[in-house]
Design an enzyme around this catalytic site. Structure first.
Site, short mmCIF file in Angstrom:
data_model
loop_
_atom_site.label_atom_id
_atom_site.label_comp_id
_atom_site.label_asym_id
_atom_site.label_seq_id
_atom_site.Cartn_x
_atom_site.Cartn_y
_atom_site.Cartn_z
CB SER A 1 -0.89 0.00 1.24
OG SER A 1 -1.51 1.26 1.44
CE1 TYR B 1 -4.15 -1.99 4.85
CE2 TYR B 1 -3.51 0.27 4.31
CZ TYR B 1 -3.87 -1.01 3.90
OH TYR B 1 -3.94 -1.31 2.56
#
Length: 340
Positions: free
Chosen positions: A132, A157
């Site tokens: 990501s 995350y």
């Protein structure tokens, strides 16, 4: 044990990007083994609707397994020859990680280890996995480059995605498992996730409800249309990394390695302010948004911007779908899906 040609395993195939990747492979005449746990992070009916589209293809097989289920993942790899793995499953969302941290360690850490082990034990030819743009965290030099250090995540995350990258590197180094990590930048398009800005804004504008713009609407995102993400994945799937002979341990390059390991950004290379996105949505929907402004949220970053030079160099592709085009395609799908 000899490496087998096998079928392609797509994890998270009932998810947004996983659905599009599986569909592209099926349309190309390939066999796809799909995995998903159909969890309730968002409306399961949307996931089931995606799966129903995929089930119309003769080369599609689906198994409902949780990444954290070690025996289930081991059995999956043992029961059929898997040639390549496109690992897109995992717990997504920055803000959700603030209150539900264990969901991220179970899926993104423990679950990823189970995938790595399955690939190692069955000698999979190439593991392509989702990272990501969030891994860039506190970095402010733009555009973000895979050759930059990314040791300052600002959300759990992001930390789990960084962990995935270093876990994959260890398996590439120890066992020669070719691993390619892909840092996605704000993906949007038809069949998108309901927790993302494009979906949230569209739903609210059509309902005449207010939308919240964090950082006073000055957030900048490198919105990337899902078909561009898929094209990058498909090209890289057939481009297994080789060890980089020029890699130096005296000056280590984070983007490559002396092991069969690479990292790529897949982003549109054209960051846009959220207020500009809202303007495009207003024109496309023919309605004005009711805007509420708010400060920056914990875990968010003010801007994302992808350097995609390595992607272009290695597979001859860079995302290029204009935001206006992608937004119209999303809105057309949204209206059709919801019967509007």
């Amino acid at each position: 044990m000899k490496a087998n040609p096998g079928i392609t395993l797509v994890t998270g195939a009932a998810g947004f990007i996983g659905y599009h990747v599986a569909r592209r492979l099926l349309e190309d005449g390939e066999e796809v083994l799909a995995l998903d746990n159909l969890n309730s992070y968002y409306d399961v009916r949307l996931k089931e609707a995606r799966l129903s589209q995929l089930k119309s293809f003769p080369g599609f097989r689906f198994e409902e397994v949780d990444l954290a289920d070690r025996s289930g993942i081991e059995s999956l790899f043992d029961r059929q020859p898997i040639g390549r793995v496109i690992h897109l499953a995992g717990q997504a969302g920055v803000r959700y990680s603030l209150n539900n941290p264990h969901a991220y360690t179970e899926s993104n850490i423990t679950g990823f280890l189970h995938i790595l082990e399955g690939c190692r034990q069955t000698r999979v030819k190439h593991l392509v996995y989702a990272s990501s743009s969030s891994v860039y965290g506190g970095n402010t030099r733009v555009p973000f480059s895979v050759h930059d250090n990314v040791d300052h995540p600002v959300s759990l995350y992001a930390a789990t995605k960084k962990a995935n990258e270093v876990m994959a590197h260890s398996y590439a180094h120890l066992f020669g498992l070719p691993c390619t990590g892909l840092r996605f930048f704000t993906v949007y398009g038809p069949w998108g996730r309901p927790d993302m800005a494009m979906f949230i804004f569209t739903k609210a504008i059509l309902a005449g409800e207010p939308i919240t713009l964090f950082n006073e609407g000055k957030m900048r995102r490198d919105f990337t249309y899902v078909d561009d993400i898929v094209e990058g994945i498909v090209r890289l799937r057939n481009h297994a990394p080789e060890p980089n002979p020029a890699w130096s341990s005296d000056s280590p390059d984070p983007g490559s390695s002396s092991a069969p390991y690479r990292i790529y950004n897949i982003g549109n290379n054209q960051p846009v302010e959220l207020l500009d996105l809202v303007s495009i949505l207003e024109r496309t929907l023919g309605r004005e948004a009711v805007k509420q402004f708010a400060p920056m949220q914990p875990g968010d970053v003010p801007s994302t911007y992808a350097n995609v030079d390595d992607l272009m160099r290695d597979v001859g592709f860079r995302p290029a779908t204009p935001l206006e085009v992608g937004v119209k395609r999303f809105v057309d799908w949204y209206r059709e899906y919801h019967g509007l």
